[in-house]
Design an enzyme around this catalytic site. Structure first.
Site, PDB file in Angstrom:
ATOM      1  N   SER A 124     -62.122  16.785  16.292  1.00 36.41           N
ATOM      2  CA  SER A 124     -63.069  17.044  17.377  1.00 36.41           C
ATOM      3  C   SER A 124     -64.483  16.729  16.924  1.00 36.41           C
ATOM      4  O   SER A 124     -64.811  16.875  15.730  1.00 36.41           O
ATOM      5  CB  SER A 124     -62.975  18.520  17.756  1.00 36.41           C
ATOM      6  N   TYR A 149     -62.677  28.073  15.510  1.00 33.40           N
ATOM      7  CA  TYR A 149     -61.922  26.907  15.993  1.00 33.40           C
ATOM      8  C   TYR A 149     -62.468  25.634  15.335  1.00 33.40           C
ATOM      9  O   TYR A 149     -61.711  24.840  14.767  1.00 33.40           O
ATOM     10  CB  TYR A 149     -62.017  26.789  17.524  1.00 33.40           C
ATOM     11  N   LYS A 153     -60.781  22.893  12.451  1.00 35.34           N
ATOM     12  CA  LYS A 153     -60.677  21.428  12.540  1.00 35.34           C
ATOM     13  C   LYS A 153     -61.263  20.764  11.295  1.00 35.34           C
ATOM     14  O   LYS A 153     -60.697  19.810  10.753  1.00 35.34           O
ATOM     15  CB  LYS A 153     -61.392  20.919  13.800  1.00 35.34           C
TER      16      LYS A 153
HETATM   17  P1  NAD Z   1     -53.320  22.172  24.932  1.00 33.42           P
HETATM   18  O1  NAD Z   1     -53.448  23.631  24.672  1.00 33.42           O
HETATM   19  O2  NAD Z   1     -53.160  21.717  26.332  1.00 33.42           O
HETATM   20  O3  NAD Z   1     -52.107  21.571  24.089  1.00 33.42           O
HETATM   21  C1  NAD Z   1     -51.712  22.103  22.845  1.00 33.42           C
HETATM   22  C2  NAD Z   1     -50.206  22.270  22.890  1.00 33.42           C
HETATM   23  O4  NAD Z   1     -49.770  22.781  21.635  1.00 33.42           O
HETATM   24  C3  NAD Z   1     -49.738  23.267  23.964  1.00 33.42           C
HETATM   25  O5  NAD Z   1     -48.680  22.689  24.715  1.00 33.42           O
HETATM   26  C4  NAD Z   1     -49.265  24.482  23.175  1.00 33.42           C
HETATM   27  O6  NAD Z   1     -48.207  25.144  23.818  1.00 33.42           O
HETATM   28  C5  NAD Z   1     -48.837  23.832  21.859  1.00 33.42           C
HETATM   29  N1  NAD Z   1     -48.934  24.702  20.691  1.00 33.42           N
HETATM   30  C6  NAD Z   1     -49.937  25.536  20.337  1.00 33.42           C
HETATM   31  N2  NAD Z   1     -49.657  26.132  19.165  1.00 33.42           N
HETATM   32  C7  NAD Z   1     -48.442  25.667  18.764  1.00 33.42           C
HETATM   33  C8  NAD Z   1     -47.609  25.897  17.654  1.00 33.42           C
HETATM   34  N3  NAD Z   1     -47.979  26.757  16.687  1.00 33.42           N
HETATM   35  N4  NAD Z   1     -46.434  25.252  17.571  1.00 33.42           N
HETATM   36  C9  NAD Z   1     -46.034  24.389  18.539  1.00 33.42           C
HETATM   37  N5  NAD Z   1     -46.776  24.131  19.631  1.00 33.42           N
HETATM   38  C10 NAD Z   1     -47.965  24.759  19.735  1.00 33.42           C
HETATM   39  O7  NAD Z   1     -54.585  21.468  24.244  1.00 33.42           O
HETATM   40  P2  NAD Z   1     -55.090  19.961  24.360  1.00 33.42           P
HETATM   41  O8  NAD Z   1     -56.362  19.958  25.122  1.00 33.42           O
HETATM   42  O9  NAD Z   1     -53.986  19.064  24.760  1.00 33.42           O
HETATM   43  O10 NAD Z   1     -55.485  19.698  22.852  1.00 33.42           O
HETATM   44  C11 NAD Z   1     -54.618  19.027  21.950  1.00 33.42           C
HETATM   45  C12 NAD Z   1     -55.271  18.953  20.593  1.00 33.42           C
HETATM   46  O11 NAD Z   1     -56.518  18.251  20.710  1.00 33.42           O
HETATM   47  C13 NAD Z   1     -55.608  20.309  19.984  1.00 33.42           C
HETATM   48  O12 NAD Z   1     -55.348  20.255  18.599  1.00 33.42           O
HETATM   49  C14 NAD Z   1     -57.082  20.457  20.247  1.00 33.42           C
HETATM   50  O13 NAD Z   1     -57.709  21.282  19.296  1.00 33.42           O
HETATM   51  C15 NAD Z   1     -57.550  19.012  20.130  1.00 33.42           C
HETATM   52  N6  NAD Z   1     -58.813  18.766  20.842  1.00 33.42           N
HETATM   53  C16 NAD Z   1     -58.870  19.041  22.181  1.00 33.42           C
HETATM   54  C17 NAD Z   1     -60.075  18.859  22.856  1.00 33.42           C
HETATM   55  C18 NAD Z   1     -60.191  19.168  24.328  1.00 33.42           C
HETATM   56  O14 NAD Z   1     -61.310  19.289  24.823  1.00 33.42           O
HETATM   57  N7  NAD Z   1     -59.096  19.300  25.075  1.00 33.42           N
HETATM   58  C19 NAD Z   1     -61.208  18.376  22.166  1.00 33.42           C
HETATM   59  C20 NAD Z   1     -61.084  18.082  20.813  1.00 33.42           C
HETATM   60  C21 NAD Z   1     -59.869  18.277  20.146  1.00 33.42           C
HETATM   61  N1  UFG Z   2     -70.811  24.256  30.895  1.00 31.31           N
HETATM   62  C1  UFG Z   2     -71.415  24.910  31.956  1.00 31.31           C
HETATM   63  N2  UFG Z   2     -70.649  25.764  32.710  1.00 31.31           N
HETATM   64  C2  UFG Z   2     -69.340  25.979  32.458  1.00 31.31           C
HETATM   65  C3  UFG Z   2     -68.713  25.304  31.379  1.00 31.31           C
HETATM   66  C4  UFG Z   2     -69.499  24.454  30.605  1.00 31.31           C
HETATM   67  O1  UFG Z   2     -72.605  24.736  32.204  1.00 31.31           O
HETATM   68  O2  UFG Z   2     -68.710  26.779  33.184  1.00 31.31           O
HETATM   69  C5  UFG Z   2     -71.608  23.297  30.105  1.00 31.31           C
HETATM   70  C6  UFG Z   2     -71.714  23.638  28.627  1.00 31.31           C
HETATM   71  O3  UFG Z   2     -72.809  24.494  28.392  1.00 31.31           O
HETATM   72  C7  UFG Z   2     -71.876  22.249  28.020  1.00 31.31           C
HETATM   73  C8  UFG Z   2     -71.064  21.335  28.942  1.00 31.31           C
HETATM   74  O4  UFG Z   2     -70.927  22.055  30.158  1.00 31.31           O
HETATM   75  O5  UFG Z   2     -73.224  21.845  28.093  1.00 31.31           O
HETATM   76  C9  UFG Z   2     -69.684  21.017  28.406  1.00 31.31           C
HETATM   77  O6  UFG Z   2     -69.012  22.234  28.077  1.00 31.31           O
HETATM   78  P1  UFG Z   2     -67.440  22.247  27.747  1.00 31.31           P
HETATM   79  O7  UFG Z   2     -67.080  23.672  27.473  1.00 31.31           O
HETATM   80  O8  UFG Z   2     -66.698  21.519  28.784  1.00 31.31           O
HETATM   81  O9  UFG Z   2     -67.343  21.366  26.433  1.00 31.31           O
HETATM   82  P2  UFG Z   2     -67.996  21.604  24.999  1.00 31.31           P
HETATM   83  O10 UFG Z   2     -68.713  20.350  24.669  1.00 31.31           O
HETATM   84  O11 UFG Z   2     -68.740  22.852  24.893  1.00 31.31           O
HETATM   85  O12 UFG Z   2     -66.666  21.839  24.140  1.00 31.31           O
HETATM   86  C10 UFG Z   2     -65.919  20.760  23.719  1.00 31.31           C
HETATM   87  C11 UFG Z   2     -64.459  21.166  23.485  1.00 31.31           C
HETATM   88  C12 UFG Z   2     -64.345  22.087  22.314  1.00 31.31           C
HETATM   89  C13 UFG Z   2     -65.094  21.559  21.119  1.00 31.31           C
HETATM   90  C14 UFG Z   2     -66.514  21.257  21.520  1.00 31.31           C
HETATM   91  C15 UFG Z   2     -67.348  20.687  20.420  1.00 31.31           C
HETATM   92  O13 UFG Z   2     -63.922  21.794  24.626  1.00 31.31           O
HETATM   93  O14 UFG Z   2     -62.979  22.171  21.983  1.00 31.31           O
HETATM   94  O15 UFG Z   2     -66.493  20.304  22.572  1.00 31.31           O
HETATM   95  O16 UFG Z   2     -66.950  19.390  20.140  1.00 31.31           O
HETATM   96  F1  UFG Z   2     -65.112  22.476  20.129  1.00 31.31           F
END
Ligand code: NAD
Ligand code: UFG
Length: 338
Positions: A124, A149, A153
């Site tokens: 991330s 979190y 990472k």
């Molecule tokens: P998500 O929660 O939708 O998907 C994660 C999946 O992993 C889920 O289906 C959950 O049931 C499964 N899971 C959780 N713990 C587990 C375990 N111990 N064993 C087996 N399965 C397990 O999340 P996502 O948005 O698809 O994110 C996927 C990956 O990408 C994560 O590692 C997350 O940290 C990373 N990531 C996501 C974002 C974002 O904004 N969505 C940003 C940066 C990184």
């Molecule tokens: N925001 C609002 N209102 C809301 C939700 C978000 O104003 O209800 C704003 C936040 O302050 C930020 C922007 O929208 O300025 C984006 O916020 P998100 O929560 O959608 O995303 P972030 O960038 O904060 O978080 C993302 C991922 C995290 C990761 C982080 C840092 O969701 O997993 O980027 O890389 F940790």
């Protein structure tokens, strides 16, 4: 190739399963369904026209993983499984380190035992902390993530670098996602947050759908053009296509690959809300509240390295992201879970 997708029933993992199946790979999803539903695999299969096998289990279960790797003749693993709620990670840090760090270590040990050494990992942009310069390139000094979190990472990134140094025959990609949003254009798979969404796009979508009264804008006093936070939103289909490109790269190059997956464009909270309202044809009322602790003002990617090494760049527009999210949320499948 035969590929194991941990977290394959989750938001990003399900789109990755689909794109890999469509590229002709054999795919198995391993998921404990802690944040997803079993029928996601069926919906992926409906789109791809190919069955998707789901192994219900935990990524920390080393014996299970080793068995699946051997039985399914797995050649590469995409590791999405993990917990991702920033706020919860502050109140329950051990749960996060156990699942995320413990899960990654257990997976790598099972892979080593089964001699599967190709791994694509979901990192991330959070590893950059408060970015030292903008846009953020991969050689930017890593920052201090503001929550467990983010630290989980960063720790996994370091563990993977150590592993690669100790045994250069591993092929590992650390993909640093910016802000994944959107859904597959079929409207059959997408992000399905339980309870109140923590992230901007799913919240905006629920406001447009009339499920929530108004968006809270967390601060209008940032040093950005309109005072609201700026992020690099990337369509989830572009993101998973980046994974496919990373896999192709790893097949040609052993070692450690670290790349940003972002668009290179920054968008403010108000711009996102306005675009969503325009595309959906629904109002997105908002009210301004205080800054959310731990938020950075602005963060967007320099995507040049991904373009140079992988020949990949994001193709889809912000309108595409809003349109596909809206189709998913308004079509009855997405957002069904309370
Ligand atoms: P998500 O929660 O939708 O998907 C994660 C999946 O992993 C889920 O289906 C959950 O049931 C499964 N899971 C959780 N713990 C587990 C375990 N111990 N064993 C087996 N399965 C397990 O999340 P996502 O948005 O698809 O994110 C996927 C990956 O990408 C994560 O590692 C997350 O940290 C990373 N990531 C996501 C974002 C974002 O904004 N969505 C940003 C940066 C990184
Ligand atoms: N925001 C609002 N209102 C809301 C939700 C978000 O104003 O209800 C704003 C936040 O302050 C930020 C922007 O929208 O300025 C984006 O916020 P998100 O929560 O959608 O995303 P972030 O960038 O904060 O978080 C993302 C991922 C995290 C990761 C982080 C840092 O969701 O997993 O980027 O890389 F940790």
């Amino acid at each position: 190739m035969n590929i194991l997708i941990t977290g394959g029933n989750g938001y990003i993992g399900s789109h990755a399963c689909l794109v890999l199946q469509q590229a002709g790979h054999g795919v198995v999803s391993l998921d404990n369904l802690s944040n997803s539903r079993a029928d996601v695999a069926e919906r992926v299969a409906r789109i791809s026209g190919r069955p998707l096998r789901l192994v219900e289990g935990d990524v920390r279960d080393r014996e299970l993983l080793e068995r699946v790797l051997r039985q399914e003749k797995i050649e590469a693993v995409f590791h999405f499984a993990g917990l991702k709620a920033v706020g919860e990670s502050v109140s329950r840090p051990l749960r996060y380190y156990d699942c995320n760090v413990g899960g990654a270590v257990a997976l790598c040990r099972a892979m080593a035992a089964a001699a599967v050494k190709v791994l694509v990992f979901s990192s991330s942009a959070t590893v950059y902390g408060e970015p030292a310069r903008m846009p953020v390139a991969e050689d930017c000094p890593l920052g201090e993530p503001t929550n467990p979190y983010g630290r989980s990472k960063l720790m996994i990134e370091q563990i993977l670098a150590d592993l690669s140094r100790a045994d250069p025959s591993w092929r590992i990609a650390r993909l640093r996602y910016f802000n994944p949003v959107g859904a597959h254009e079929s409207g059959l798979i997408g992000e399905d947050p339980s309870g109140e969404p923590a992230n901007l796009m799913p919240y905006v979508a629920q406001v447009a759908a009339g499920k929530r009264e108004s968006l809270q804008v967390f601060g209008t006093d940032y040093p950005t053009a309109d005072g609201t936070g700026v992020r690099d939103y990337i369509h989830v289909m572009d993101l998973v296509e980046g994974h496919l490109a990373a896999l192709e790269y790893l097949r040609r190059h052993p070692g450690l690959l670290t790349v940003n997956l972002g668009t290179g464009r920054g968008l403010s909270v108000l711009e996102m809300a306005e675009t969503f309202a325009r595309v959906s044809g629904r109002p997105v009322p908002y009210r301004v509240t205080a800054r959310r602790p731990g938020d950075v003002a602005a963060c967007w990617a320099d995507p040049a390295l991904a373009q140079r090494l992988l020949g990949w760049r994001a193709q889809r527009s912000v309108e595409d992201m809003c349109r596909d999210t809206w189709r998913w949320v308004s079509g009855g499948v997405g957002g069904a879970r309370e």
